[in-house]
Design a protein around this motif. Structure first.
Motif, PDB file in Angstrom:
ATOM      1  N   GLY A  88       0.839  -1.157  -0.048  1.00  0.00           N
ATOM      2  CA  GLY A  88       0.010   0.086   0.122  1.00  0.00           C
ATOM      3  C   GLY A  88       0.975   1.407   0.035  1.00  0.00           C
ATOM      4  N   THR A  89       0.225   2.377  -0.670  1.00  0.00           N
ATOM      5  CA  THR A  89       0.949   3.608  -0.648  1.00  0.00           C
ATOM      6  C   THR A  89       0.039   4.859  -0.776  1.00  0.00           C
ATOM      7  OG1 THR A  89       2.915   4.867  -1.775  1.00  0.00           O
ATOM      8  CG2 THR A  89       0.901   3.792  -3.219  1.00  0.00           C
ATOM      9  N   TRP A  90       0.567   5.685  -0.054  1.00  0.00           N
ATOM     10  CA  TRP A  90      -0.158   7.211   0.202  1.00  0.00           C
ATOM     11  C   TRP A  90       1.018   8.349  -0.268  1.00  0.00           C
ATOM     12  CZ3 TRP A  90       0.392   3.314   3.571  1.00  0.00           C
ATOM     13  CH2 TRP A  90      -0.703   2.567   4.040  1.00  0.00           C
ATOM     14  N   ILE A  91       0.394   9.317  -0.909  1.00  0.00           N
ATOM     15  CA  ILE A  91       1.090  10.560  -1.111  1.00  0.00           C
ATOM     16  C   ILE A  91       0.852  11.200   0.104  1.00  0.00           C
ATOM     17  CG2 ILE A  91       1.348  12.709  -2.348  1.00  0.00           C
ATOM     18  CD1 ILE A  91       0.506  11.325  -4.660  1.00  0.00           C
ATOM     19  N   SER A 100       7.715  16.510  -2.566  1.00  0.00           N
ATOM     20  CA  SER A 100       6.525  15.525  -2.198  1.00  0.00           C
ATOM     21  C   SER A 100       6.897  14.620  -1.545  1.00  0.00           C
ATOM     22  CB  SER A 100       5.636  15.023  -3.217  1.00  0.00           C
ATOM     23  OG  SER A 100       6.395  14.037  -4.297  1.00  0.00           O
ATOM     24  N   SER A 101       6.177  13.858  -0.744  1.00  0.00           N
ATOM     25  CA  SER A 101       6.515  12.735   0.175  1.00  0.00           C
ATOM     26  C   SER A 101       5.407  11.734   0.063  1.00  0.00           C
ATOM     27  CB  SER A 101       6.691  13.131   1.551  1.00  0.00           C
ATOM     28  OG  SER A 101       5.583  13.637   2.095  1.00  0.00           O
ATOM     29  N   ARG A 102       5.945  10.325   0.265  1.00  0.00           N
ATOM     30  CA  ARG A 102       4.871   9.242  -0.007  1.00  0.00           C
ATOM     31  C   ARG A 102       5.491   8.247   1.233  1.00  0.00           C
ATOM     32  NH1 ARG A 102       2.535   6.779  -3.881  1.00  0.00           N
ATOM     33  NH2 ARG A 102       2.995   8.372  -5.538  1.00  0.00           N
ATOM     34  N   GLN A 103       4.271   7.436   1.570  1.00  0.00           N
ATOM     35  CA  GLN A 103       4.669   6.421   2.555  1.00  0.00           C
ATOM     36  C   GLN A 103       4.294   5.194   1.861  1.00  0.00           C
ATOM     37  OE1 GLN A 103       3.653   7.534   6.423  1.00  0.00           O
ATOM     38  NE2 GLN A 103       2.824   5.766   7.171  1.00  0.00           N
ATOM     39  N   PHE A 104       4.881   3.956   2.658  1.00  0.00           N
ATOM     40  CA  PHE A 104       4.437   2.674   2.130  1.00  0.00           C
ATOM     41  C   PHE A 104       4.147   1.741   3.263  1.00  0.00           C
ATOM     42  CE2 PHE A 104       7.375   4.723  -0.697  1.00  0.00           C
ATOM     43  CZ  PHE A 104       6.871   4.549  -2.210  1.00  0.00           C
ATOM     44  N   ARG A 117       8.047  -1.188   5.932  1.00  0.00           N
ATOM     45  CA  ARG A 117       7.533   0.261   6.136  1.00  0.00           C
ATOM     46  C   ARG A 117       8.596   1.222   5.420  1.00  0.00           C
ATOM     47  NH1 ARG A 117       4.827  -1.196  11.110  1.00  0.00           N
ATOM     48  NH2 ARG A 117       2.817  -1.053  10.794  1.00  0.00           N
ATOM     49  N   ALA A 118       8.182   2.184   4.658  1.00  0.00           N
ATOM     50  CA  ALA A 118       8.975   2.979   3.736  1.00  0.00           C
ATOM     51  C   ALA A 118       8.575   4.519   3.836  1.00  0.00           C
ATOM     52  CB  ALA A 118       9.370   2.455   2.583  1.00  0.00           C
ATOM     53  N   ILE A 119       9.409   5.206   3.457  1.00  0.00           N
ATOM     54  CA  ILE A 119       9.010   6.716   3.302  1.00  0.00           C
ATOM     55  C   ILE A 119       9.933   7.079   2.037  1.00  0.00           C
ATOM     56  CG2 ILE A 119       7.910   7.315   5.429  1.00  0.00           C
ATOM     57  CD1 ILE A 119      10.429   8.809   6.110  1.00  0.00           C
TER      58      ILE A 119
END
Length: 157
Positions: A88-91, A100-104, A117-119
């Protein structure tokens, strides 16, 4: 996993990608190689932004792209050949101009375990010069609309 069998996502409504770990994805230790995790993060990121309308055609027309400037991964468990995973991912951020940044979150639904988990952070670049450049209006509209409040941010179990 929640009591109803749903994945316990860190943030609501992720964009997701299904993954089946192939034998070629594993390393000498017998689990998915760290480089493969990075590949999966890139694949889900491109699929996510394309689904929002930020297609490669738009990148070429504007002469801009969002380039990764930093990735931080916490490996929390091993993925093995044959495992079914959901990434799963989110901006999670956009400054309205350049960054910009994103999380996983990578989950194995069979046991509900979060395996990673990642950013990542990104900067808009000019495709011709590869130098930082202000995001075009189309990017700004898409990224601003997609930002999910990060809440507690990256969790480590």
């Amino acid at each position: 996993m929640s009591a109803d069998g749903a994945i316990d996502w860190d943030l609501p409504d992720p964009f997701t990608m299904e993954i089946r770990v192939a034998a070629d994805d594993t390393d000498r230790l017998g689990h998915a190689n760290n480089v493969v995790y990075v590949r999966w993060l890139e694949e889900v990121s491109w699929a996510h932004i394309a689904s929002l309308g930020m297609t490669w055609d738009l990148h070429e027309r504007t002469g801009r792209a969002m380039a990764i400037t930093r990735t931080e991964i916490d490996y929390l468990g091993a993925a093995n050949t044959g495992d079914h995973l959901v990434l799963g991912t989110w901006i999670t951020g956009f400054d309205g101009r350049l960054r910009s940044s994103r999380q996983f979150q990578l989950v194995r639904p069979a046991d509900g375990k979060t395996l990673a988990r990642a950013i990542s952070t990104h900067a808009c670049v000019n495709l011709e010069t590869q130098r930082p450049a202000r995001a075009p209006q189309a990017f700004r509209d898409i990224l601003a609309a997609a930002v999910v409040a990060r809440g507690q941010g990256l969790r480590v179990d």
